[in-house]
Write a protein that holds these residues in place. Structure first.
Motif, mmCIF file in Angstrom:
data_model
loop_
_atom_site.group_PDB
_atom_site.id
_atom_site.type_symbol
_atom_site.label_atom_id
_atom_site.label_comp_id
_atom_site.label_asym_id
_atom_site.label_seq_id
_atom_site.Cartn_x
_atom_site.Cartn_y
_atom_site.Cartn_z
ATOM 1 N N GLY A 1 -5.060 5.782 -1.930
ATOM 2 C CA GLY A 1 -5.661 4.715 -2.701
ATOM 3 C C GLY A 1 -6.166 3.609 -1.797
ATOM 4 O O GLY A 1 -6.377 3.795 -0.590
ATOM 5 N N GLU A 2 -6.324 2.430 -2.377
ATOM 6 C CA GLU A 2 -6.880 1.299 -1.636
ATOM 7 C C GLU A 2 -5.777 0.449 -1.010
ATOM 8 O O GLU A 2 -4.665 0.354 -1.532
ATOM 9 C CB GLU A 2 -7.710 0.429 -2.579
ATOM 10 C CG GLU A 2 -8.896 1.136 -3.200
ATOM 11 C CD GLU A 2 -9.670 0.227 -4.136
ATOM 12 O OE1 GLU A 2 -9.873 -0.958 -3.781
ATOM 13 O OE2 GLU A 2 -10.060 0.684 -5.223
ATOM 14 N N ILE A 3 -6.114 -0.163 0.119
ATOM 15 C CA ILE A 3 -5.199 -1.105 0.750
ATOM 16 C C ILE A 3 -4.914 -2.254 -0.221
ATOM 17 O O ILE A 3 -5.831 -2.798 -0.844
ATOM 18 C CB ILE A 3 -5.793 -1.649 2.060
ATOM 19 C CG1 ILE A 3 -5.904 -0.546 3.112
ATOM 20 C CG2 ILE A 3 -4.966 -2.813 2.603
ATOM 21 C CD1 ILE A 3 -6.600 -0.982 4.383
ATOM 22 N N GLY A 4 -3.639 -2.606 -0.342
ATOM 23 C CA GLY A 4 -3.267 -3.712 -1.213
ATOM 24 C C GLY A 4 -3.088 -3.349 -2.675
ATOM 25 O O GLY A 4 -2.740 -4.206 -3.491
ATOM 26 N N SER B 1 0.830 -1.199 0.000
ATOM 27 C CA SER B 1 0.000 0.000 0.000
ATOM 28 C C SER B 1 0.867 1.253 0.000
ATOM 29 O O SER B 1 2.090 1.177 0.150
ATOM 30 C CB SER B 1 -0.933 -0.005 1.224
ATOM 31 O OG SER B 1 -1.681 -1.200 1.288
ATOM 32 N N CYS B 2 0.219 2.399 -0.157
ATOM 33 C CA CYS B 2 0.947 3.658 -0.305
ATOM 34 C C CYS B 2 0.452 4.679 0.716
ATOM 35 O O CYS B 2 -0.764 4.786 0.961
ATOM 36 C CB CYS B 2 0.736 4.197 -1.727
ATOM 37 S SG CYS B 2 1.677 5.670 -2.108
ATOM 38 N N PHE B 3 1.390 5.445 1.300
ATOM 39 C CA PHE B 3 1.061 6.389 2.366
ATOM 40 C C PHE B 3 1.796 7.712 2.157
ATOM 41 O O PHE B 3 2.883 7.751 1.580
ATOM 42 C CB PHE B 3 1.460 5.816 3.726
ATOM 43 C CG PHE B 3 0.807 4.496 4.053
ATOM 44 C CD1 PHE B 3 -0.372 4.452 4.770
ATOM 45 C CD2 PHE B 3 1.378 3.303 3.619
ATOM 46 C CE1 PHE B 3 -0.975 3.231 5.067
ATOM 47 C CE2 PHE B 3 0.778 2.089 3.901
ATOM 48 C CZ PHE B 3 -0.404 2.051 4.629
ATOM 49 N N MET B 4 1.200 8.785 2.674
ATOM 50 C CA MET B 4 1.848 10.095 2.683
ATOM 51 C C MET B 4 2.361 10.366 4.093
ATOM 52 O O MET B 4 1.591 10.309 5.056
ATOM 53 C CB MET B 4 0.865 11.191 2.262
ATOM 54 C CG MET B 4 0.185 10.972 0.911
ATOM 55 S SD MET B 4 1.335 10.647 -0.434
ATOM 56 C CE MET B 4 2.273 12.184 -0.453
ATOM 57 N N VAL B 5 3.663 10.655 4.200
ATOM 58 C CA VAL B 5 4.288 10.879 5.500
ATOM 59 C C VAL B 5 4.956 12.251 5.493
ATOM 60 O O VAL B 5 5.799 12.531 4.625
ATOM 61 C CB VAL B 5 5.337 9.795 5.813
ATOM 62 C CG1 VAL B 5 5.978 10.044 7.176
ATOM 63 C CG2 VAL B 5 4.699 8.404 5.751
ATOM 64 N N GLU B 6 4.611 13.084 6.444
ATOM 65 C CA GLU B 6 5.202 14.418 6.524
ATOM 66 C C GLU B 6 6.532 14.374 7.273
ATOM 67 O O GLU B 6 6.702 13.628 8.245
ATOM 68 C CB GLU B 6 4.252 15.376 7.250
ATOM 69 C CG GLU B 6 2.962 15.654 6.507
ATOM 70 C CD GLU B 6 2.114 16.705 7.205
ATOM 71 O OE1 GLU B 6 2.670 17.486 8.017
ATOM 72 O OE2 GLU B 6 0.895 16.752 6.951
ATOM 73 N N ALA B 7 7.478 15.186 6.803
ATOM 74 C CA ALA B 7 8.735 15.347 7.532
ATOM 75 C C ALA B 7 8.438 15.896 8.918
ATOM 76 O O ALA B 7 7.480 16.651 9.108
ATOM 77 C CB ALA B 7 9.661 16.303 6.778
ATOM 78 N N GLY B 8 9.234 15.510 9.879
ATOM 79 C CA GLY B 8 9.024 15.977 11.246
ATOM 80 C C GLY B 8 8.107 15.088 12.055
ATOM 81 O O GLY B 8 7.942 15.311 13.263
ATOM 82 N N THR B 9 7.514 14.080 11.430
ATOM 83 C CA THR B 9 6.674 13.149 12.174
ATOM 84 C C THR B 9 7.546 12.349 13.149
ATOM 85 O O THR B 9 8.595 11.831 12.752
ATOM 86 C CB THR B 9 5.953 12.188 11.211
ATOM 87 O OG1 THR B 9 5.191 12.941 10.269
ATOM 88 C CG2 THR B 9 5.037 11.240 11.969
ATOM 89 N N PRO B 10 7.165 12.257 14.396
ATOM 90 C CA PRO B 10 7.976 11.504 15.366
ATOM 91 C C PRO B 10 8.253 10.087 14.879
ATOM 92 O O PRO B 10 7.359 9.403 14.362
ATOM 93 C CB PRO B 10 7.098 11.506 16.620
ATOM 94 C CG PRO B 10 6.301 12.768 16.508
ATOM 95 C CD PRO B 10 5.995 12.908 15.044
ATOM 96 N N GLY B 11 9.506 9.665 15.046
ATOM 97 C CA GLY B 11 9.909 8.330 14.614
ATOM 98 C C GLY B 11 10.514 8.291 13.223
ATOM 99 O O GLY B 11 11.107 7.287 12.830
ATOM 100 N N LEU B 12 10.374 9.391 12.479
ATOM 101 C CA LEU B 12 10.947 9.470 11.138
ATOM 102 C C LEU B 12 12.343 10.094 11.212
ATOM 103 O O LEU B 12 12.512 11.195 11.740
ATOM 104 C CB LEU B 12 10.061 10.317 10.224
ATOM 105 C CG LEU B 12 10.504 10.471 8.767
ATOM 106 C CD1 LEU B 12 10.452 9.137 8.043
ATOM 107 C CD2 LEU B 12 9.645 11.509 8.050
ATOM 108 N N SER B 13 13.344 9.386 10.731
ATOM 109 C CA SER B 13 14.711 9.907 10.743
ATOM 110 C C SER B 13 15.411 9.517 9.448
ATOM 111 O O SER B 13 14.876 8.748 8.636
ATOM 112 C CB SER B 13 15.489 9.386 11.954
ATOM 113 O OG SER B 13 15.577 7.967 11.923
ATOM 114 N N TYR B 14 16.619 10.046 9.264
ATOM 115 C CA TYR B 14 17.330 9.859 8.006
ATOM 116 C C TYR B 14 18.743 9.346 8.262
ATOM 117 O O TYR B 14 19.370 9.662 9.269
ATOM 118 C CB TYR B 14 17.414 11.175 7.230
ATOM 119 C CG TYR B 14 16.135 11.978 7.220
ATOM 120 C CD1 TYR B 14 14.956 11.436 6.713
ATOM 121 C CD2 TYR B 14 16.095 13.271 7.738
ATOM 122 C CE1 TYR B 14 13.774 12.157 6.706
ATOM 123 C CE2 TYR B 14 14.925 14.005 7.735
ATOM 124 C CZ TYR B 14 13.759 13.448 7.227
ATOM 125 O OH TYR B 14 12.594 14.153 7.233
#
Length: 556
Positions: free
Chosen positions: A241-244, A197-210
């Motif tokens: 979109g849809e799951i899967g 599946s596909c997701f939109m993730v914003e920078a600065g979201t806790p747990g997101l690092s580089y």
């Protein structure tokens, strides 16, 4: 003519778009991109090459202010809503600084199009205006350490929270362009570990690092880092979109990315040819200019002829893409299905220009270094950078070893679906006829084990690719007038000769692998024979003389 049908019948002249047919508005957008590159990007090549990421971010935001990031975003979401043809022209004009061009492509194509095609109206209204304006920069997270071209082998997972209000993502992504300054990431993950599946993730979201910046052979001005997701929590609405069915977004983005990267390659090779011609006119050896030597002329002539064929194919494809994208209402509930159909229809042709364009660019820049001699091996001249940067194109958006089988496998799959009748060809082109006959022979010989015959499939794929490019060049030549048409005739004749020469070896490989009897071998091989009367030396010298006289690509 729908996707793949070019192999079965001859295209009508009026069905093919050529770059000479651009509107005044499209040419204006092209000049805007060209002016931006020359005035805002090229003066800072040394800073870009030294990995000045702050400068790259600044340039991307400035491009957004000029409309170069939102050109193809629908007007309702803050963009200009231009067509694929004009988008290809923008990509062409921006390519000579390939680090910037890749940052631009990563944002405008693979980061923006999945949202534009498959996002809900609410998601698109929330994020697309920011991406179109350059307020936010986007990035695309698909590859992982254990899954590159095998995108569906990803291990990153997404789990729905117990209260159903958010998703929790865990995993990691590799080779993420624009990471350092992106505000929005398109991330692919498997819901419950198995539903891609596909997701939109914003920078600065806790747990997101580089991770750290990758130290790369080329594209040194781009930011390329790992994306690390550790219990990253995002709203449930940020599922796209849809799951899967995240593979729809991934593969459609890759199809369009293949097309756009090779539109850019057209521009890069035009500049490469110009630089080489100028150097060949200036540099003297043995009291003669380099351009007066036959072997240098052969390089310049071949590049001109092959570039004409590629350019013709890229813009033909752009016109065909517009024919299926036209009329889609981006706000409608049915938009995702319509966009999916449109982006998938010409996937074969997108793969063809990807293979032809990326390998031609590699050959062209390698020969450019050879023409420059020792100087070409230094950073004093731009051909060294061009060679380093373009090398990524044969890997990115799917390695060519994956893309070649995709071409023939997609043809066979569409035949099984009833979308193409491979048994009823009417095409007159020798390359088409031989390519199709060899494909039929491989199916007859190997059946269910055909997928293991990658060498033979690759050989057939190369013939099919050449057939598409040759027909594109031939049709464009018919549309041209005067001196341009005469030059185009030479380009097309040379491309056909070089393609048929290569096709002879490809054909022999397949026939030998299939253990074809002598009669069948002779009947297939003779199809290529009639056009072997061309004087390749004369054709290359003619084109080289034209290129050297103007010190530029003579047809656009």
């Amino acid at each position: 003519m729908l996707g793949g049908e070019f192999l079965l019948r001859d295209a009508a002249l009026d069905s093919v778009f050529t770059p000479e047919e651009f509107s005044a508005e499209a040419r204006l957008m092209g000049r805007t991109a060209d002016d931006f590159l020359k005035k805002s990007v090229l003066p800072h090549v040394e800073r870009i090459e030294s990995h000045d990421i702050d400068l790259m971010a600044e340039l991307m935001h400035k491009a957004g202010e000029l409309g170069l990031l939102g050109a193809e975003v629908p007007e309702v979401y803050g963009g200009f809503g231009i067509d694929n043809r004009t988008g290809a022209l923008i990509a062409e004009k921006l390519n000579w600084q390939q680090s910037f061009a890749l940052s631009h492509e990563a944002h405008t194509v693979i980061a923006t199009l999945p949202l534009q095609y498959f996002g809900s109206h609410a998601l698109k209204s929330k994020y697309l205006p920011k991406l179109a304006s350059g307020e936010w920069i986007g990035a695309f997270g698909l590859s992982e350490s254990g899954s590159g071209s095998d995108a569906l082998g990803a291990q990153t997972r997404a789990d729905l929270s117990e209260d159903g209000t958010h998703w929790v993502l865990n995993g990691g992504k590799m080779w993420i362009t624009n990471t350092a300054f992106a505000q929005l990431f398109t991330v692919f993950a498997k819901v419950d570990g198995d539903k891609f599946s596909c997701f939109m993730v914003e920078a600065g979201t806790p747990g997101l690092s580089y991770g750290k910046e990758e130290h790369k052979l080329g594209m040194r001005g781009t930011s390329t880092r790992r994306l690390i997701l550790e219990d990253v929590t995002i709203p449930v609405a940020n599922l796209m979109g849809e799951i899967g069915k995240g593979h729809y977004a991934a593969f459609c983005a890759l199809n369009m990315g293949r097309f756009k990267l090779e539109a850019g390659a057209v521009g890069g090779m035009k500049e490469t040819l110009a630089v080489c011609a100028a150097y060949a006119n200036q540099r003297k050896q043995f009291n003669r200019t380099l351009g007066s030597f036959g072997m240098i002329q052969a390089k310049l002539g071949s590049l001109c002829g092959r570039l004409f064929a590629l350019e013709s194919a890229v813009y033909r494809l752009a016109g065909d893409l517009d024919s299926v994208f036209e009329g889609i209402d981006p706000t409608a509930d049915s938009a995702p299905q319509a966009y999916h159909h449109a982006a998938e229809e010409y996937s074969i042709e997108c793969s063809i220009v990807k293979v032809i364009g990326s390998e031609l660019y590699s050959w062209a820049t390698d020969e450019a270094i050879q023409i420059h001699g020792g100087y070409g091996y230094t950073e004093e001249f731009p051909v060294a950078r061009a060679w380093r940067d373009q090398r990524l194109l044969r890997i990115g958006e799917g390695a060519n070893e994956i893309v070649r089988p995709i071409i023939v496998n997609t043809l066979l799959r569409r035949a099984k679906q009833g979308r193409l009748d491979l048994a009823m060809p009417t095409a007159t082109c020798s390359l088409k006829r031989v390519g199709l006959r060899l494909l039929q022979l491989l199916v007859e010989r190997f059946g269910a084990s055909l997928s293991e015959e990658q060498e033979a499939l690759g050989a057939v794929s190369d013939i099919i690719c050449a057939a598409y490019c040759h027909e594109s060049a031939s049709l464009r030549t018919q549309k041209l007038k005067g001196a341009a048409q005469e030059t185009a005739k030479v380009c097309t004749a040379l491309y056909l000769h070089e393609s048929q020469t290569a096709a002879v070896a490809h054909t022999d490989l397949v026939l030998t692998r299939c253990n074809a009897d002598p009669a069948l071998r002779a009947s297939i091989q003779c199809v290529l024979a009639p056009d072997f009367t061309a004087d390749a030396v004369a054709l290359r010298r003619t084109l080289a003389a034209t290129v050297l006289a103007s010190e530029r690509y003579p047809l656009g």
